[in-house]
Design an enzyme around this catalytic site. Structure first.
Site, mmCIF file in Angstrom:
data_model
loop_
_atom_site.group_PDB
_atom_site.id
_atom_site.type_symbol
_atom_site.label_atom_id
_atom_site.label_comp_id
_atom_site.label_asym_id
_atom_site.label_seq_id
_atom_site.Cartn_x
_atom_site.Cartn_y
_atom_site.Cartn_z
ATOM 1 N N ARG A 120 -62.454 -36.962 -14.449
ATOM 2 C CA ARG A 120 -62.417 -37.828 -15.631
ATOM 3 C C ARG A 120 -62.552 -39.282 -15.217
ATOM 4 O O ARG A 120 -61.740 -39.794 -14.447
ATOM 5 C CB ARG A 120 -61.117 -37.616 -16.398
ATOM 6 C CG ARG A 120 -61.026 -36.181 -16.884
ATOM 7 C CD ARG A 120 -59.941 -35.941 -17.873
ATOM 8 N NE ARG A 120 -60.025 -34.550 -18.308
ATOM 9 C CZ ARG A 120 -59.325 -34.029 -19.277
ATOM 10 N NH1 ARG A 120 -58.458 -34.762 -19.936
ATOM 11 N NH2 ARG A 120 -59.474 -32.766 -19.609
ATOM 12 N N GLU A 159 -61.724 -41.874 -16.511
ATOM 13 C CA GLU A 159 -60.840 -42.697 -17.337
ATOM 14 C C GLU A 159 -60.467 -43.946 -16.547
ATOM 15 O O GLU A 159 -60.226 -43.867 -15.351
ATOM 16 C CB GLU A 159 -59.550 -41.917 -17.643
ATOM 17 C CG GLU A 159 -59.775 -40.709 -18.525
ATOM 18 C CD GLU A 159 -58.598 -39.736 -18.503
ATOM 19 O OE1 GLU A 159 -57.764 -39.804 -17.581
ATOM 20 O OE2 GLU A 159 -58.533 -38.897 -19.419
ATOM 21 N N ARG A 162 -49.422 -41.642 -13.961
ATOM 22 C CA ARG A 162 -49.553 -40.257 -14.438
ATOM 23 C C ARG A 162 -50.983 -39.796 -14.680
ATOM 24 O O ARG A 162 -51.208 -38.752 -15.257
ATOM 25 C CB ARG A 162 -48.671 -40.029 -15.672
ATOM 26 C CG ARG A 162 -48.846 -41.065 -16.761
ATOM 27 C CD ARG A 162 -47.630 -41.092 -17.665
ATOM 28 N NE ARG A 162 -47.626 -40.006 -18.588
ATOM 29 C CZ ARG A 162 -48.325 -39.962 -19.720
ATOM 30 N NH1 ARG A 162 -49.095 -40.960 -20.054
ATOM 31 N NH2 ARG A 162 -48.248 -38.916 -20.515
ATOM 32 N N HIS A 163 -51.956 -40.610 -14.257
ATOM 33 C CA HIS A 163 -53.363 -40.220 -14.395
ATOM 34 C C HIS A 163 -54.067 -40.210 -13.049
ATOM 35 O O HIS A 163 -53.840 -41.087 -12.218
ATOM 36 C CB HIS A 163 -54.109 -41.197 -15.307
ATOM 37 C CG HIS A 163 -53.727 -41.075 -16.742
ATOM 38 N ND1 HIS A 163 -52.750 -41.848 -17.308
ATOM 39 C CD2 HIS A 163 -54.194 -40.257 -17.717
ATOM 40 C CE1 HIS A 163 -52.622 -41.508 -18.586
ATOM 41 N NE2 HIS A 163 -53.484 -40.536 -18.853
ATOM 42 N N GLU A 222 -46.596 -35.258 -21.563
ATOM 43 C CA GLU A 222 -47.432 -34.093 -21.883
ATOM 44 C C GLU A 222 -47.842 -33.420 -20.577
ATOM 45 O O GLU A 222 -48.385 -34.060 -19.691
ATOM 46 C CB GLU A 222 -48.678 -34.571 -22.631
ATOM 47 C CG GLU A 222 -49.659 -33.464 -22.922
ATOM 48 C CD GLU A 222 -51.063 -33.987 -23.224
ATOM 49 O OE1 GLU A 222 -51.207 -34.946 -23.992
ATOM 50 O OE2 GLU A 222 -52.020 -33.415 -22.662
ATOM 51 N N SER A 270 -51.957 -29.024 -22.925
ATOM 52 C CA SER A 270 -52.321 -29.011 -24.334
ATOM 53 C C SER A 270 -53.237 -27.837 -24.584
ATOM 54 O O SER A 270 -53.916 -27.348 -23.671
ATOM 55 C CB SER A 270 -52.915 -30.342 -24.775
ATOM 56 O OG SER A 270 -54.215 -30.466 -24.330
ATOM 57 N N ARG A 293 -49.526 -33.059 -12.939
ATOM 58 C CA ARG A 293 -48.651 -33.580 -13.998
ATOM 59 C C ARG A 293 -47.379 -32.738 -14.095
ATOM 60 O O ARG A 293 -46.263 -33.256 -14.185
ATOM 61 C CB ARG A 293 -49.451 -33.539 -15.292
ATOM 62 C CG ARG A 293 -48.964 -34.320 -16.468
ATOM 63 C CD ARG A 293 -48.919 -35.801 -16.302
ATOM 64 N NE ARG A 293 -50.122 -36.539 -16.562
ATOM 65 C CZ ARG A 293 -50.712 -36.671 -17.736
ATOM 66 N NH1 ARG A 293 -50.220 -36.086 -18.806
ATOM 67 N NH2 ARG A 293 -51.790 -37.403 -17.873
HETATM 68 P P1 AMO Z 1 -56.277 -32.314 -22.059
HETATM 69 O O1 AMO Z 1 -57.348 -33.336 -22.022
HETATM 70 O O2 AMO Z 1 -55.049 -32.628 -22.863
HETATM 71 O O3 AMO Z 1 -56.827 -30.939 -22.637
HETATM 72 O O4 AMO Z 1 -55.838 -31.961 -20.583
HETATM 73 C C1 AMO Z 1 -54.962 -30.888 -20.321
HETATM 74 C C2 AMO Z 1 -53.865 -31.305 -19.350
HETATM 75 O O5 AMO Z 1 -54.458 -31.753 -18.133
HETATM 76 C C3 AMO Z 1 -53.702 -32.793 -17.575
HETATM 77 N N1 AMO Z 1 -54.549 -33.985 -17.458
HETATM 78 C C4 AMO Z 1 -54.485 -34.885 -16.463
HETATM 79 N N2 AMO Z 1 -53.703 -34.966 -15.379
HETATM 80 C C5 AMO Z 1 -53.870 -36.015 -14.568
HETATM 81 N N3 AMO Z 1 -54.771 -36.991 -14.742
HETATM 82 C C6 AMO Z 1 -55.589 -36.965 -15.821
HETATM 83 N N4 AMO Z 1 -56.484 -37.921 -15.991
HETATM 84 C C7 AMO Z 1 -55.468 -35.868 -16.733
HETATM 85 N N5 AMO Z 1 -56.092 -35.519 -17.876
HETATM 86 C C8 AMO Z 1 -55.533 -34.375 -18.286
HETATM 87 C C9 AMO Z 1 -52.515 -33.031 -18.511
HETATM 88 C C10 AMO Z 1 -53.029 -32.482 -19.812
HETATM 89 O O6 AMO Z 1 -51.975 -32.032 -20.626
HETATM 90 N N6 AMO Z 1 -59.558 -28.572 -22.645
HETATM 91 C C11 AMO Z 1 -58.230 -29.043 -22.996
HETATM 92 C C12 AMO Z 1 -57.180 -27.989 -22.738
HETATM 93 C C13 AMO Z 1 -57.295 -26.803 -23.667
HETATM 94 O O7 AMO Z 1 -57.243 -27.010 -24.887
HETATM 95 O O8 AMO Z 1 -57.392 -25.676 -23.156
HETATM 96 C C14 AMO Z 1 -57.945 -30.294 -22.205
HETATM 97 O O9 AMO Z 1 -58.605 -30.634 -21.259
HETATM 98 O O10 AMO Z 1 -51.441 -32.252 -18.046
#
Ligand code: AMO
Length: 431
Positions: free
Chosen positions: A213, A215, A221-222, A354, A357, A405
């Site tokens: 990602r 981002e 936490r990312h 979180e 999800s 996470r």
């Molecule tokens: P979502 O975008 O909420 O959902 O991501 C799911 C979980 O992945 C973790 N996460 C991350 N951890 C660390 N750094 C990040 N940048 C990051 N982004 C996400 C979190 C988050 O809750 N496809 C859906 C899931 C689904 O519906 O099956 C999805 O990607 O713990």
């Protein structure tokens, strides 16, 4: 193999016999006529006691080593009550397998605090430290226990592509790559593929998946490259079926972590709580009420970090679900509720963060296409995905749970980077 025993495998039986240990020389105390060395392997530390007049050459060779050099040492193992593990080895043969440069870029045994960047720059050294290794040993148990729980529930482990043309979780946060002159992306999650697998009859799949990602978050936490446990299951009644699997995975893995990793948890000063099942559920509306007690909040937005924390402080249980989100707060593939206002989506949180999800998904291709258009997404990019819905797609749902996470929250670690070997963030792409 170069060793006959790991340090932890040396017991009463070995005392009085010859053993060969191999590992890193963590410490050398040369008292002139006698030297004590600490040899470290993945199971612990053992003492080598070297008496100069009994073996002068070996004494020279061992005391001349730099710290963290790698050796194989053979000699009799003897009982010694004054040594921490009750025995010592008297070296009779030594092979120096690798000589470490001096000075070391960072200490291994020293208790001095090293800043996090120095640790990450020298991660191969940082990972020699017990408390750092502990995280990855616990991580291994978490993934193994989750896999075992899911296998027990009839899930098949799969591996989906990481190079793709369509981006499921929103258009801007993707890493673009040059694929033989064509634009391609690193996947943000296996979302589209795990859903396509629901059209195959495999019914229940999971993946230990990579998320890429782009981002621009610079937070504790990312990560820009992270791993997740992704689950998808077909023939569900509702998202409740998915939530039951999500809480089952968390429960089973916490139980395994507590049972199998007591030593590692102690090193991290963590008392693991294994929460009771089922985890409490609150609706998004209830969560918004909780937030509104502390600040103004517009209904319909996704809960941000600050709001998640507010809810977390008000919940008694460490793990809980927030359910029934407004449709606009969830991705295009989330199934709308009967009145079309709310989504059959949920988040699983741990003390205000979180960790997963998920949702029941739309399985009607016409509705899916309508949702893509409503969100101004390019339907052509999803042609392959949409096609898999046209020839028999059962109702289905799933979730994605960030592995780093989850560990960060379960182990009370302040920074998500502690939970991945070589973190990737905006500043760091090496080592
Ligand atoms: P979502 O975008 O909420 O959902 O991501 C799911 C979980 O992945 C973790 N996460 C991350 N951890 C660390 N750094 C990040 N940048 C990051 N982004 C996400 C979190 C988050 O809750 N496809 C859906 C899931 C689904 O519906 O099956 C999805 O990607 O713990």
């Amino acid at each position: 193999m170069l060793r006959t025993h790991y340090v932890a495998d040396v017991g009463e039986k070995e005392q009085g016999t010859e053993v060969t240990l191999a590992g890193w020389i963590e410490d050398i105390r040369n008292l002139g006529g006698i030297a004590f060395l600490l040899l470290r392997d993945k199971t612990g530390r053992g003492q080598l006691t070297c008496i100069k007049k009994e073996a002068p050459d070996i004494f020279e060779s061992l005391t001349g080593l730099t710290r963290e050099s790698v050796v194989a040492v053979t000699g009799p193992c003897q009982k010694n009550e004054r040594v921490r593990n009750g025995w010592e080895v008297l070296p009779r043969r030594v092979t120096v397998l690798s000589t470490a440069d001096a000075p070391l870029p960072m200490g291994v045994a020293d208790k001095v605090n090293v800043d996090f960047d120095t640790r990450l720059d020298n991660r191969f050294m940082d990972l020699r430290r017990d408390e750092v290794q502990a995280v990855f040993r616990i991580r291994d148990t978490f993934i193994a226990a989750a896999a075992s729980f899911l296998a027990g529930q009839g899930f098949l482990q799969v591996h989906t592509p990481k190079i793709t043309r369509a981006s499921p979780e929103g258009g801007t946060e993707v890493f673009r790559i040059d694929y033989f002159g064509r634009d391609a992306y690193l996947v943000q999650s296996p979302q589209l593929y795990k859903q396509m697998l629901m059209a195959t009859g495999l019914d229940r799949v999971y993946e230990v998946a990579w998320y890429f990602r782009a981002e621009s978050h610079d937070t504790t936490r990312h990560l820009n490259e992270s791993t997740a446990l992704d689950v998808e299951m077909a023939f569900i009644d509702s998202e409740e079926d998915v939530m039951a699997v999500a809480e089952g995975v968390v429960h089973a893995s916490l139980e395994a972590m507590a049972a199998e990793r007591a030593e590692e948890l102690a090193l991290l000063n963590v008392e693991l709580e294994v929460p009771r099942l089922p985890f409490p559920r609150i609706t998004y509306d209830r969560a918004v009420e909780m937030v509104a007690e502390e600040k103004d909040f517009t209904w319909g937005q996704d809960l941000g970090t600050e709001e998640e924390k507010m809810v977390g402080r008000k919940m008694e249980a460490p793990f809980y679900f927030i359910t029934k989100y407004p449709l606009e707060a969830k991705p295009f593939y989330a199934m709308p509720d009967d009145d079309g206002r709310m989504a059959r989506g949920f988040d699983l949180a741990c003390r205000g963060t979180e960790i997963a999800s998920g949702a029941q998904r739309i399985h009607d291709p016409a509705l899916l296409e309508k949702r893509l258009r409503q969100l101004d997404m390019n339907v052509d990019n999803f042609a392959d995905y949409l096609r898999s819905f046209r020839y028999g797609m059962p109702p289905h749902g799933g979730f994605g749970s960030g592995i780093e996470r989850f560990l960060m929250e379960a182990l009370h670690l302040g920074n998500i980077r502690e939970c991945i070997l070589f973190p990737r963030d905006q500043k760091r792409i090496s080592p």
